[in-house]
Design a protein around this motif. Structure first.
Motif, PDB file in Angstrom:
ATOM      1  N   ARG A   1       0.833  -1.198   0.000  1.00 51.71           N
ATOM      2  CA  ARG A   1       0.000   0.000   0.000  1.00 51.71           C
ATOM      3  C   ARG A   1       0.869   1.249   0.000  1.00 51.71           C
ATOM      4  O   ARG A   1       1.683   1.441   0.877  1.00 51.71           O
ATOM      5  CB  ARG A   1      -0.917   0.009   1.236  1.00 51.71           C
ATOM      6  N   ARG A   2       0.686   2.108  -0.979  1.00 53.92           N
ATOM      7  CA  ARG A   2       1.456   3.333  -1.065  1.00 53.92           C
ATOM      8  C   ARG A   2       0.726   4.489  -0.371  1.00 53.92           C
ATOM      9  O   ARG A   2      -0.469   4.412  -0.121  1.00 53.92           O
ATOM     10  CB  ARG A   2       1.725   3.692  -2.524  1.00 53.92           C
ATOM     11  N   VAL A   3       1.456   5.552  -0.066  1.00 52.93           N
ATOM     12  CA  VAL A   3       0.874   6.714   0.579  1.00 52.93           C
ATOM     13  C   VAL A   3      -0.168   7.337  -0.333  1.00 52.93           C
ATOM     14  O   VAL A   3      -0.006   7.357  -1.552  1.00 52.93           O
ATOM     15  CB  VAL A   3       1.979   7.739   0.912  1.00 52.93           C
ATOM     16  N   ALA A   4      -1.240   7.861   0.238  1.00 56.53           N
ATOM     17  CA  ALA A   4      -2.308   8.464  -0.556  1.00 56.53           C
ATOM     18  C   ALA A   4      -1.763   9.592  -1.410  1.00 56.53           C
ATOM     19  O   ALA A   4      -0.845  10.308  -1.027  1.00 56.53           O
ATOM     20  CB  ALA A   4      -3.402   8.978   0.371  1.00 56.53           C
ATOM     21  N   THR A   5      -2.347   9.739  -2.598  1.00 48.25           N
ATOM     22  CA  THR A   5      -1.877  10.758  -3.527  1.00 48.25           C
ATOM     23  C   THR A   5      -2.123  12.168  -3.021  1.00 48.25           C
ATOM     24  O   THR A   5      -1.637  13.118  -3.609  1.00 48.25           O
ATOM     25  CB  THR A   5      -2.570  10.579  -4.886  1.00 48.25           C
ATOM     26  N   LYS A   6      -2.868  12.306  -1.937  1.00 49.55           N
ATOM     27  CA  LYS A   6      -3.096  13.633  -1.364  1.00 49.55           C
ATOM     28  C   LYS A   6      -1.793  14.267  -0.912  1.00 49.55           C
ATOM     29  O   LYS A   6      -1.626  15.490  -0.966  1.00 49.55           O
ATOM     30  CB  LYS A   6      -4.065  13.507  -0.185  1.00 49.55           C
ATOM     31  N   ASN A   7      -0.856  13.460  -0.471  1.00 41.81           N
ATOM     32  CA  ASN A   7       0.400  13.990   0.053  1.00 41.81           C
ATOM     33  C   ASN A   7       1.342  14.410  -1.070  1.00 41.81           C
ATOM     34  O   ASN A   7       1.673  13.625  -1.953  1.00 41.81           O
ATOM     35  CB  ASN A   7       1.097  12.939   0.924  1.00 41.81           C
ATOM     36  N   THR A   8       1.784  15.681  -1.015  1.00 44.82           N
ATOM     37  CA  THR A   8       2.804  16.182  -1.934  1.00 44.82           C
ATOM     38  C   THR A   8       3.983  16.763  -1.166  1.00 44.82           C
ATOM     39  O   THR A   8       4.846  17.400  -1.766  1.00 44.82           O
ATOM     40  CB  THR A   8       2.216  17.273  -2.848  1.00 44.82           C
ATOM     41  N   SER A   9       3.993  16.577   0.171  1.00 51.46           N
ATOM     42  CA  SER A   9       5.029  17.162   1.038  1.00 51.46           C
ATOM     43  C   SER A   9       5.117  18.669   0.830  1.00 51.46           C
ATOM     44  O   SER A   9       6.206  19.250   0.740  1.00 51.46           O
ATOM     45  CB  SER A   9       6.385  16.498   0.779  1.00 51.46           C
ATOM     46  N   CYS A  10       3.945  19.286   0.754  1.00 51.15           N
ATOM     47  CA  CYS A  10       3.872  20.735   0.517  1.00 51.15           C
ATOM     48  C   CYS A  10       4.522  21.480   1.677  1.00 51.15           C
ATOM     49  O   CYS A  10       4.305  21.164   2.852  1.00 51.15           O
ATOM     50  CB  CYS A  10       2.418  21.167   0.348  1.00 51.15           C
ATOM     51  N   LYS A  11       5.324  22.488   1.365  1.00 52.20           N
ATOM     52  CA  LYS A  11       6.058  23.250   2.376  1.00 52.20           C
ATOM     53  C   LYS A  11       5.324  24.512   2.821  1.00 52.20           C
ATOM     54  O   LYS A  11       5.834  25.257   3.661  1.00 52.20           O
ATOM     55  CB  LYS A  11       7.435  23.633   1.831  1.00 52.20           C
ATOM     56  N   ALA A  12       4.151  24.774   2.271  1.00 51.18           N
ATOM     57  CA  ALA A  12       3.394  25.956   2.685  1.00 51.18           C
ATOM     58  C   ALA A  12       2.962  25.811   4.141  1.00 51.18           C
ATOM     59  O   ALA A  12       2.449  24.760   4.541  1.00 51.18           O
ATOM     60  CB  ALA A  12       2.179  26.143   1.787  1.00 51.18           C
ATOM     61  N   ASP A  13       3.177  26.837   4.935  1.00 51.78           N
ATOM     62  CA  ASP A  13       2.788  26.797   6.337  1.00 51.78           C
ATOM     63  C   ASP A  13       2.552  28.210   6.843  1.00 51.78           C
ATOM     64  O   ASP A  13       2.854  29.203   6.168  1.00 51.78           O
ATOM     65  CB  ASP A  13       3.833  26.075   7.181  1.00 51.78           C
ATOM     66  N   MET A  14       2.019  28.304   8.045  1.00 50.42           N
ATOM     67  CA  MET A  14       1.782  29.604   8.674  1.00 50.42           C
ATOM     68  C   MET A  14       1.839  29.455  10.183  1.00 50.42           C
ATOM     69  O   MET A  14       1.637  28.362  10.726  1.00 50.42           O
ATOM     70  CB  MET A  14       0.424  30.188   8.244  1.00 50.42           C
ATOM     71  N   ALA A  15       2.123  30.562  10.851  1.00 49.59           N
ATOM     72  CA  ALA A  15       2.156  30.609  12.318  1.00 49.59           C
ATOM     73  C   ALA A  15       1.407  31.845  12.760  1.00 49.59           C
ATOM     74  O   ALA A  15       1.627  32.950  12.236  1.00 49.59           O
ATOM     75  CB  ALA A  15       3.589  30.635  12.821  1.00 49.59           C
ATOM     76  N   VAL A  16       0.514  31.683  13.729  1.00 52.11           N
ATOM     77  CA  VAL A  16      -0.300  32.794  14.210  1.00 52.11           C
ATOM     78  C   VAL A  16      -0.028  33.009  15.689  1.00 52.11           C
ATOM     79  O   VAL A  16       0.120  32.059  16.474  1.00 52.11           O
ATOM     80  CB  VAL A  16      -1.799  32.520  13.970  1.00 52.11           C
ATOM     81  N   THR A  17       0.050  34.270  16.081  1.00 53.48           N
ATOM     82  CA  THR A  17       0.241  34.655  17.478  1.00 53.48           C
ATOM     83  C   THR A  17      -0.695  35.809  17.793  1.00 53.48           C
ATOM     84  O   THR A  17      -0.679  36.842  17.110  1.00 53.48           O
ATOM     85  CB  THR A  17       1.685  35.097  17.750  1.00 53.48           C
ATOM     86  N   ILE A  18      -1.536  35.616  18.801  1.00 52.94           N
ATOM     87  CA  ILE A  18      -2.445  36.674  19.243  1.00 52.94           C
ATOM     88  C   ILE A  18      -1.997  37.142  20.616  1.00 52.94           C
ATOM     89  O   ILE A  18      -1.991  36.363  21.576  1.00 52.94           O
ATOM     90  CB  ILE A  18      -3.898  36.182  19.300  1.00 52.94           C
ATOM     91  N   ARG A  19      -1.619  38.397  20.719  1.00 56.27           N
ATOM     92  CA  ARG A  19      -1.133  38.951  21.986  1.00 56.27           C
ATOM     93  C   ARG A  19      -2.274  39.608  22.745  1.00 56.27           C
ATOM     94  O   ARG A  19      -3.240  40.105  22.163  1.00 56.27           O
ATOM     95  CB  ARG A  19      -0.017  39.954  21.712  1.00 56.27           C
ATOM     96  N   ASN A  20      -2.146  39.612  24.048  1.00 50.04           N
ATOM     97  CA  ASN A  20      -3.163  40.165  24.935  1.00 50.04           C
ATOM     98  C   ASN A  20      -2.939  41.666  25.087  1.00 50.04           C
ATOM     99  O   ASN A  20      -1.935  42.102  25.650  1.00 50.04           O
ATOM    100  CB  ASN A  20      -3.106  39.468  26.290  1.00 50.04           C
ATOM    101  N   VAL A  21      -3.868  42.461  24.600  1.00 53.23           N
ATOM    102  CA  VAL A  21      -3.715  43.924  24.665  1.00 53.23           C
ATOM    103  C   VAL A  21      -4.161  44.482  26.012  1.00 53.23           C
ATOM    104  O   VAL A  21      -3.958  45.665  26.296  1.00 53.23           O
ATOM    105  CB  VAL A  21      -4.523  44.596  23.539  1.00 53.23           C
ATOM    106  N   LYS A  22      -4.784  43.628  26.859  1.00 57.88           N
ATOM    107  CA  LYS A  22      -5.269  44.106  28.152  1.00 57.88           C
ATOM    108  C   LYS A  22      -4.174  44.150  29.210  1.00 57.88           C
ATOM    109  O   LYS A  22      -4.325  44.805  30.235  1.00 57.88           O
ATOM    110  CB  LYS A  22      -6.416  43.213  28.635  1.00 57.88           C
ATOM    111  N   THR A  23      -3.094  43.441  28.984  1.00 60.19           N
ATOM    112  CA  THR A  23      -1.994  43.455  29.947  1.00 60.19           C
ATOM    113  C   THR A  23      -1.057  44.621  29.653  1.00 60.19           C
ATOM    114  O   THR A  23      -0.898  45.045  28.507  1.00 60.19           O
ATOM    115  CB  THR A  23      -1.201  42.138  29.860  1.00 60.19           C
ATOM    116  N   LYS A  24      -0.447  45.124  30.684  1.00 65.02           N
ATOM    117  CA  LYS A  24       0.499  46.220  30.526  1.00 65.02           C
ATOM    118  C   LYS A  24       1.773  45.694  29.871  1.00 65.02           C
ATOM    119  O   LYS A  24       2.318  44.673  30.253  1.00 65.02           O
ATOM    120  CB  LYS A  24       0.823  46.841  31.881  1.00 65.02           C
ATOM    121  N   SER A  25       2.239  46.413  28.880  1.00 63.41           N
ATOM    122  CA  SER A  25       3.423  45.990  28.158  1.00 63.41           C
ATOM    123  C   SER A  25       4.303  47.179  27.840  1.00 63.41           C
ATOM    124  O   SER A  25       3.822  48.284  27.562  1.00 63.41           O
ATOM    125  CB  SER A  25       3.024  45.278  26.852  1.00 63.41           C
TER     126      SER A  25
END
Length: 275
Positions: A75-99
């Motif tokens: 059984r081979r890996v499903a054709t859905k996989n292309t080892s795509c390198k597209a990615d993202m990272a999200v960070t939400i900072r708290n604006v209520k704290t003093k900074s």
């Protein structure tokens, strides 16, 4: 937008995880892509004093991260996989704290998104669109059509798309978000069936039937439905208020009996008898 090597950094006016989830759904719809969670950084228990409310990494769904090139010898890996390198990272900072941060965009744009939108596969093609998640609008349409069988509901959706899009139907039909596959329709139908009527196993089904009988009798303000066990088989007798009134007012109703029988009504091989 600031370009950092292969990544783009975008600031968004999003202040909570729910707002980002809604934004991501709209982004998936407009870009014809689908993103999966790659890594989650759990927030501290006390969110009132934390600086970061949410931190997650996402990957393109065409990067399934298989353990090896072959899952086994046959059984081979499903054709859905292309080892795509597209990615993202999200960070939400708290604006209520003093900074003491010198970030002038923090108050209005607390969300930072670093995205690498460099897919190694075509996006607007049938081989990629067929793996997209079914949209909420399509799921709602299927639920409305489930008065018919799941397969018939999918065919009805296809007919509506054909009438709406005409010559562009082959492209639209390849998009799973708009034109779901039959296995998905059956899974959705099974999920809805359990939510409405409960589990079909012996013990759970009996408890659901008893509750339905009690609920129906309370709504009719009379004993119109009775459940009994005969030879280890559940039997439900139903006499609607109209039928009861007919027996009380028309004496000939008890002198003549008409019977209509049918069997194999569902997966449990139930029979329905009309008297």
């Amino acid at each position: 937008m600031e370009t950092l090597s292969k990544y783009n950094t975008v600031r968004l006016p999003l202040h909570s995880e729910s707002e980002f989830v809604k934004w991501l759904e709209e982004f998936n719809e407009l870009s014809y892509t689908t993103w999966r969670v790659k890594r989650t950084y759990p927030p501290p228990s006390d969110r009132q004093f934390v600086k970061v409310l949410l931190k997650k990494e996402y990957r393109c769904q065409h990067d399934t991260r298989p353990e090896s090139a072959l899952t086994n010898s046959k059984r081979r890996v499903a054709t859905k996989n292309t080892s795509c390198k597209a990615d993202m990272a999200v960070t939400i900072r708290n604006v209520k704290t003093k900074s003491k941060s010198a970030d002038i965009l923090l108050e209005k744009f607390p969300t930072t998104l670093r995205i690498r939108f460099s897919h190694n596969h075509r996006i607007m093609c049938a081989d990629a669109l067929k793996y997209r998640d079914v949209s909420k609008e399509t799921i709602h349409t299927l639920c409305e059509l489930f008065k018919r069988r799941p397969t018939a509901a999918v065919e009805m959706v296809k007919q509506e798309l054909l009438l709406k899009h005409g010559e562009n139907y082959p492209v639209i039909a390849a998009n799973r978000a708009l034109c779901p596959d039959i296995p998905f329709a059956h899974r959705l139908y099974t999920k809805m069936f359990k939510e409405l009527y409960g589990d079909t196993s012996d013990v759970k089904m009996m408890s659901v039937l008893e509750s339905h009988c009690q609920q129906y009798n309370e709504e009719m303000e009379s004993t119109c439905m009775v459940l009994k066990i005969v030879n280890n088989k559940p039997i439900i007798a139903v006499c609607t208020p109209l039928m009861k009134r007919t027996h009380e007012t028309i004496k000939h109703a008890g002198e003549m009996v008409f019977m209509d029988a049918s069997s194999n009504m569902d997966r449990n091989n139930c029979s329905v008898l009309y008297f």
